[in-house]
Design a protein around this motif. Sequence first.
Motif, PDB file in Angstrom:
ATOM      1  N   LEU A   1      -1.754  11.106 -15.061  1.00  0.00           N
ATOM      2  CA  LEU A   1      -0.674  10.144 -15.251  1.00  0.00           C
ATOM      3  C   LEU A   1      -1.026   9.409 -16.636  1.00  0.00           C
ATOM      4  O   LEU A   1      -0.199   9.165 -17.022  1.00  0.00           O
ATOM      5  N   PHE A   2      -2.348   9.090 -16.987  1.00  0.00           N
ATOM      6  CA  PHE A   2      -2.437   8.291 -17.975  1.00  0.00           C
ATOM      7  C   PHE A   2      -2.236   9.484 -19.220  1.00  0.00           C
ATOM      8  O   PHE A   2      -1.961   9.032 -20.349  1.00  0.00           O
ATOM      9  N   GLU A   3      -2.265  10.614 -18.960  1.00  0.00           N
ATOM     10  CA  GLU A   3      -1.817  11.448 -20.074  1.00  0.00           C
ATOM     11  C   GLU A   3      -0.557  11.433 -20.406  1.00  0.00           C
ATOM     12  O   GLU A   3      -0.171  11.214 -21.452  1.00  0.00           O
ATOM     13  N   MET A   4       0.593  11.163 -19.608  1.00  0.00           N
ATOM     14  CA  MET A   4       1.932  10.820 -19.557  1.00  0.00           C
ATOM     15  C   MET A   4       2.087   9.601 -20.164  1.00  0.00           C
ATOM     16  O   MET A   4       2.893   9.428 -21.163  1.00  0.00           O
ATOM     17  N   LEU A   5       1.354   8.534 -19.865  1.00  0.00           N
ATOM     18  CA  LEU A   5       1.260   7.274 -20.610  1.00  0.00           C
ATOM     19  C   LEU A   5       1.055   7.342 -22.055  1.00  0.00           C
ATOM     20  O   LEU A   5       1.674   6.707 -22.875  1.00  0.00           O
ATOM     21  N   SER A   6       0.086   8.331 -22.609  1.00  0.00           N
ATOM     22  CA  SER A   6      -0.196   8.063 -23.944  1.00  0.00           C
ATOM     23  C   SER A   6       0.763   8.885 -24.779  1.00  0.00           C
ATOM     24  O   SER A   6       0.537   8.819 -26.013  1.00  0.00           O
TER      25      SER A   6
ATOM     26  N   HIS B   1     -13.725   4.660 -21.181  1.00  0.00           N
ATOM     27  CA  HIS B   1     -13.780   6.060 -21.184  1.00  0.00           C
ATOM     28  C   HIS B   1     -12.688   6.979 -21.074  1.00  0.00           C
ATOM     29  O   HIS B   1     -12.597   7.850 -21.542  1.00  0.00           O
ATOM     30  N   LEU B   2     -11.897   6.570 -20.043  1.00  0.00           N
ATOM     31  CA  LEU B   2     -10.461   7.598 -19.703  1.00  0.00           C
ATOM     32  C   LEU B   2      -9.622   7.424 -20.983  1.00  0.00           C
ATOM     33  O   LEU B   2      -9.325   8.628 -21.395  1.00  0.00           O
ATOM     34  N   LEU B   3      -9.359   6.339 -21.663  1.00  0.00           N
ATOM     35  CA  LEU B   3      -8.494   6.282 -22.754  1.00  0.00           C
ATOM     36  C   LEU B   3      -9.205   7.176 -23.907  1.00  0.00           C
ATOM     37  O   LEU B   3      -8.171   7.915 -24.780  1.00  0.00           O
ATOM     38  N   TRP B   4     -10.447   6.791 -23.940  1.00  0.00           N
ATOM     39  CA  TRP B   4     -11.231   7.883 -25.178  1.00  0.00           C
ATOM     40  C   TRP B   4     -10.991   9.364 -24.739  1.00  0.00           C
ATOM     41  O   TRP B   4     -10.767   9.971 -25.688  1.00  0.00           O
TER      42      TRP B   4
ATOM     43  N   THR C   1      -8.578  10.159 -41.972  1.00  0.00           N
ATOM     44  CA  THR C   1      -8.108   9.862 -40.517  1.00  0.00           C
ATOM     45  C   THR C   1      -7.329  10.925 -40.146  1.00  0.00           C
ATOM     46  O   THR C   1      -7.031  11.628 -40.619  1.00  0.00           O
ATOM     47  N   SER C   2      -6.811  10.594 -38.845  1.00  0.00           N
ATOM     48  CA  SER C   2      -5.732  11.486 -38.206  1.00  0.00           C
ATOM     49  C   SER C   2      -5.030  10.777 -37.224  1.00  0.00           C
ATOM     50  O   SER C   2      -5.115   9.619 -36.979  1.00  0.00           O
ATOM     51  N   GLU C   3      -3.839  11.544 -36.949  1.00  0.00           N
ATOM     52  CA  GLU C   3      -2.871  10.974 -36.060  1.00  0.00           C
ATOM     53  C   GLU C   3      -3.509  10.564 -34.549  1.00  0.00           C
ATOM     54  O   GLU C   3      -3.201   9.493 -33.996  1.00  0.00           O
ATOM     55  N   ASP C   4      -4.405  11.628 -34.153  1.00  0.00           N
ATOM     56  CA  ASP C   4      -4.976  11.238 -32.848  1.00  0.00           C
ATOM     57  C   ASP C   4      -5.849   9.808 -32.922  1.00  0.00           C
ATOM     58  O   ASP C   4      -5.920   9.306 -31.858  1.00  0.00           O
ATOM     59  N   GLU C   5      -6.692   9.838 -34.108  1.00  0.00           N
ATOM     60  CA  GLU C   5      -7.320   8.682 -34.177  1.00  0.00           C
ATOM     61  C   GLU C   5      -6.560   7.009 -34.050  1.00  0.00           C
ATOM     62  O   GLU C   5      -6.827   6.498 -33.426  1.00  0.00           O
ATOM     63  N   TYR C   6      -5.452   7.463 -34.737  1.00  0.00           N
ATOM     64  CA  TYR C   6      -4.557   6.104 -34.770  1.00  0.00           C
ATOM     65  C   TYR C   6      -4.069   5.925 -33.386  1.00  0.00           C
ATOM     66  O   TYR C   6      -4.016   4.804 -32.984  1.00  0.00           O
ATOM     67  N   GLU C   7      -3.605   6.879 -32.607  1.00  0.00           N
ATOM     68  CA  GLU C   7      -3.137   6.868 -31.186  1.00  0.00           C
ATOM     69  C   GLU C   7      -4.300   6.044 -30.396  1.00  0.00           C
ATOM     70  O   GLU C   7      -3.948   5.390 -29.420  1.00  0.00           O
ATOM     71  N   LEU C   8      -5.582   6.567 -30.641  1.00  0.00           N
ATOM     72  CA  LEU C   8      -6.511   6.119 -29.955  1.00  0.00           C
ATOM     73  C   LEU C   8      -6.800   4.541 -30.295  1.00  0.00           C
ATOM     74  O   LEU C   8      -7.225   3.705 -29.229  1.00  0.00           O
ATOM     75  N   PHE C   9      -6.598   4.288 -31.483  1.00  0.00           N
ATOM     76  CA  PHE C   9      -6.556   2.771 -31.682  1.00  0.00           C
ATOM     77  C   PHE C   9      -5.514   1.932 -31.196  1.00  0.00           C
ATOM     78  O   PHE C   9      -6.037   0.899 -30.511  1.00  0.00           O
ATOM     79  N   GLN C  10      -4.353   2.555 -30.855  1.00  0.00           N
ATOM     80  CA  GLN C  10      -3.371   1.901 -30.328  1.00  0.00           C
ATOM     81  C   GLN C  10      -3.784   1.758 -29.000  1.00  0.00           C
ATOM     82  O   GLN C  10      -3.503   0.668 -28.359  1.00  0.00           O
ATOM     83  N   MET C  11      -4.200   2.622 -28.286  1.00  0.00           N
ATOM     84  CA  MET C  11      -4.419   2.417 -26.968  1.00  0.00           C
ATOM     85  C   MET C  11      -5.804   1.425 -26.714  1.00  0.00           C
ATOM     86  O   MET C  11      -5.711   0.795 -25.743  1.00  0.00           O
ATOM     87  N   PHE C  12      -6.941   1.522 -27.655  1.00  0.00           N
ATOM     88  CA  PHE C  12      -7.767   0.453 -27.596  1.00  0.00           C
ATOM     89  C   PHE C  12      -7.503  -0.816 -27.734  1.00  0.00           C
ATOM     90  O   PHE C  12      -7.899  -1.780 -27.183  1.00  0.00           O
ATOM     91  N   GLU C  13      -6.336  -0.927 -28.574  1.00  0.00           N
ATOM     92  CA  GLU C  13      -5.902  -2.233 -28.793  1.00  0.00           C
ATOM     93  C   GLU C  13      -5.171  -2.944 -27.582  1.00  0.00           C
ATOM     94  O   GLU C  13      -5.450  -4.252 -27.267  1.00  0.00           O
ATOM     95  N   ARG C  14      -4.478  -2.080 -26.851  1.00  0.00           N
ATOM     96  CA  ARG C  14      -3.799  -2.563 -25.403  1.00  0.00           C
ATOM     97  C   ARG C  14      -4.895  -2.838 -24.598  1.00  0.00           C
ATOM     98  O   ARG C  14      -4.644  -3.491 -23.668  1.00  0.00           O
ATOM     99  N   TYR C  15      -6.005  -1.927 -24.659  1.00  0.00           N
ATOM    100  CA  TYR C  15      -7.106  -1.968 -23.594  1.00  0.00           C
ATOM    101  C   TYR C  15      -7.621  -3.366 -23.772  1.00  0.00           C
ATOM    102  O   TYR C  15      -8.217  -4.040 -22.952  1.00  0.00           O
TER     103      TYR C  15
ATOM    104  N   GLU D   1       5.073  -0.950 -20.603  1.00  0.00           N
ATOM    105  CA  GLU D   1       4.437  -0.443 -19.394  1.00  0.00           C
ATOM    106  C   GLU D   1       2.962  -0.079 -19.599  1.00  0.00           C
ATOM    107  O   GLU D   1       2.183  -0.454 -18.438  1.00  0.00           O
ATOM    108  N   VAL D   2       2.470   0.300 -20.531  1.00  0.00           N
ATOM    109  CA  VAL D   2       1.221   0.417 -20.646  1.00  0.00           C
ATOM    110  C   VAL D   2       0.131  -0.568 -20.657  1.00  0.00           C
ATOM    111  O   VAL D   2      -0.934  -0.258 -19.790  1.00  0.00           O
TER     112      VAL D   2
END
Length: 1048
Positions: A569-574, A812-815, A837-851, A581-582
């Motif tokens: 489900l979190f893969e769908m959110l990512s 850990h799940l988001l990472w 850097t890479s696009e995956d790393e930027y998306e990880l930063f966005q998820m961590f920002e919301r976390y 909603e995130v």
Amino acid sequence: MCILRPEEHLFDILFSIFSENLKILNQEKDGCILFTWDDVSDKTDGDIVTHIGMYDPAKQSYQLLYTYTQRVKVVSCSVNEGRSLIAFSVVTKDTSPSGQKHGKETYSAYLAEIRAANSRVFSLNLERPHFLKIQFLYLGQPSAKECHMIVMLHKESIGLYRIPLGRVGDRGVVMSKQPETRPIVKKFVWCQWDCQHQQLYYIHYRHPGARDQNKDHHVPMMSAIQFYQSAQYENIFDVLISFPFPHVKTSMRSFYNSSILDNGISDQFLNLAVLTQNNGTLCICCQQMDTPYNRERSVSRMRSRTSPVFDRSRTSPAFDRSRTSPGLDRARTSPSVERPKSLSEQSDSSSIGMSRTSPDDNNQNNQACLTSSGNFNLSSVSESDDEVTEINYYISMVHHAKVLHGCVSGVPFSRRHRLHFSWHGDYLMVLLPGYFIHMLNVSIEFEPCHHILLHDKIVNIQSTITNEDDSTGTLPKSIVVTSTDVIPVLSPLAKDTFHLSTSCLYDILRETPTVGCLFDYRTGLVWKVEINKDSLVNMFSACYMPTTRSALLHFVLLRMRDFWLVKRLFEMLSNDIPSREVPVLMSEFLTGTTYSNMRRQTDREILKQFPFSMAETFRGQIEKTEDGERLARLSYSTLQSINIITKTAKERQKKPGGADEDLWDTLRRHLRLKQIENGNRFSQKVVQKAFMKKKRDIEMGQTETLAKSSDDHIGFLTSFHSNLGRSESPAPVSSLFSASAQVRPDTVLGLAPPFLQGNTISTDSEKLITLTKELLAQHLGKYLRKDAKTKAQNVAKEYVSCQVQQSRQLCHLLWNLRGPLLPYTDLDYLPHLTDPTSEDEYELFQMFERYQRVCNEMAFPLPGGFASYFAALGFRNLTKHLFLQYVDYGVIQLTGEFLARVLADIKDTEEGVTTKHQLISRLPKSFMEECYRQWNHPTCQHYLACKQVASRLTESHLQGNKETFGMLDQDLFRRNRAESDTSRIDVMSFPPLTSFLHMLEKIDADTKKKNQGNLTTRQSPLDSHFLQEVALYHTRTKTNYDMSTTNF
């Protein structure tokens, strides 16, 4: 999401032997199922007669109980606990011309001996025009002297029969005397028997009282009777019906559907069910139907064929209305049982091209449904796809003292739409196959919220089903089943395939009927509703309303507890990280998983004080399509009056060793606590507000200074160097948590990244969880006994431990969603700041920002290494200007680990020096000086040297040390070197600088003597060698004056 799987192994024997008119009649408390069929008998010279048998699902065996002398229609049946008597009722139609015209029927009851050599049949002398149901009581150990049964005469009374028994021969048991009868209920309009708890629910009309506003109508009320040992009983429960209920008059004809399995009176136009669970949950479910009792019909609205409400393209190409359903072609199904044609098929072809009618015409058609004799003719109504209606149902949640009203829109009009109410776990399932399924979160453990509303218009399900068989019943539930026996609940095929009975067949291996099986009275198949995980993920992605997605995640977290599914489900959110909603779903994860962990450690009463969701409870809910069409609406109202007997279970049973507490005790205590207490659970918002207030007070200096002492600042950058040489084993557990609360690696997520290994938390989080423990202990102290203060503190300690664990698990799940795709995850504590850097790393930063935002808003602790890693990601993926804005607004914190990486990775170019200065200048003064000492840049050395000199001179001036300043004469410059043997000044030095440093040493020594014993006044030691080097370097590099012309 939901699929129906046939439980064929339950009736393999029955359908392999009996195929002629097999009908399920009843299920007793021990799980045995009573059924009837018509077949030839040796005793009747080849004539077809009616047989009554009993099937034991546990033993997979059956036995013949009784054979009637002719072919009759049995509508009710029950066998006593000792298996010696069987009672049944039959219905016969009046064959006279007047009887056929008015559809008169006669119900009669009989009692037969089945354990005697010469079996006798007794008539109960009951012949009524209304339904007659018989039920034996199961009150523990069967008695050889007597048995008891209740006889329910619809619209008349309910009586209790005591039947004396006697032994004949070795094993024979017969009725020894005439039964003794006594009435227990007068007139009633509906009833239901609960075989599991030996309870009888019935609806009757209370005469209007003085407080009733409408005195012209009788007030419907539901009551309950509990039966005990020796057939003792008590009226234990009364509640007013707080939803629309028709006034059923005794003189009016009732319409019964004797073909379905029903634990009560199977009134065709009263669809009610009482569902209970042992934890005190009690729900009264009712579908508002168009009935001949009130002679009213809800106004249907017309829609065009091109309306998005109904799209014929959704129907599976493999589905043909003219064909018999594949589920009915099974070899085990009776060849005489055929699917009745739909009303549209029965009507002539001209009805297909019928023009639309006005509401007045609809009313005229509705009146045509009522014949002159008062009969209600279903077939007189034409059902067309152009006409849609609303389906309304009501759930009286007695344990919450609320009524839930559900309204489903856009359903093609049909009088045959009959909802099915049953349990799925602790969710109440409202099902109309092929159209919608509502999973209502109405358990006593939670305040109502997060209802799952699934409709056929949300997901287009295409399914093809053949007649293949899977009689083994060994398919695992967790695997996506491709068996042709599995039918999705919302598939088009389910609309005409299922004809579900009102009552369920429960699994006798379980204590509660929460895993009841749905019985199809047309085909004789028994179905179980299961959750298909792939369909759940697809539904999670396809549904339009955020409330449905939150409800699905809540269901997975607290009911299924499948972390593999959570990850999907979190893969769908990512895939849509900027969505609003995130953060909502992240907060739902933190709250739900924390509650789930505490559920295993605390008792039920304390558990009621913990938050289980961030959603607002008792709030209406709407389900819409992407086009804005409303599919369903839920709303709440208050249940006005509830009366429960005050006697406890022990007092009612009047026997030693009885049950300590039963359903009614739990329900009564729960409702009493709702009246006494405000019912508010502990809220993390209270912690967040208190923490922000305390933080503001610290910043304003009202309670304590924000800056730490100089000793606390030592080691601001040293933690980074220790992390460079870390091992793969987790770090030691903080003293705040016990060893049992250690966070173990999750098998789903694998090994945690370096910055998450260990159980350390940030400094602010330590203050936060200390405040959480304090406030939670105070909250629990209000509801616990006075001597339970220590228990409240221990529970609060466990709660914050679960918070730390679940916050780390979410991080850990988001990472895990993007982290394994990065090249540096296995080696570095922090990434190199200058690498690409890479696009995956930027998306990880966005998820961590919301976390981080969610944790701050919910007052959840952050892992110790998160801030450093998040700062490194921000530095790598944001522009310099935007990164500094994140720092200024407090989104990114400049930690020691991150700044140590900055000093190590960024070269001292002109741009690099500027960047370092911009970052270091945003630190508190003490942290900034430590970074300057670590950097060792000339500018930093100059600053530190000036600070040391200025601090000594300022302190000497403030202390009034005039003697020291009076020594600035030539005697000081001509001082003997012998006086400075202990000095750290170089022998070969610049004389003016040497004299100045001697003066600073003198000031420093005098200051130390005066401050000796004063622990509050501390300063860093004077480094004369450092000052000398900085001064000479500055003179040589920053001064343009020619020193050779100076006379020393």
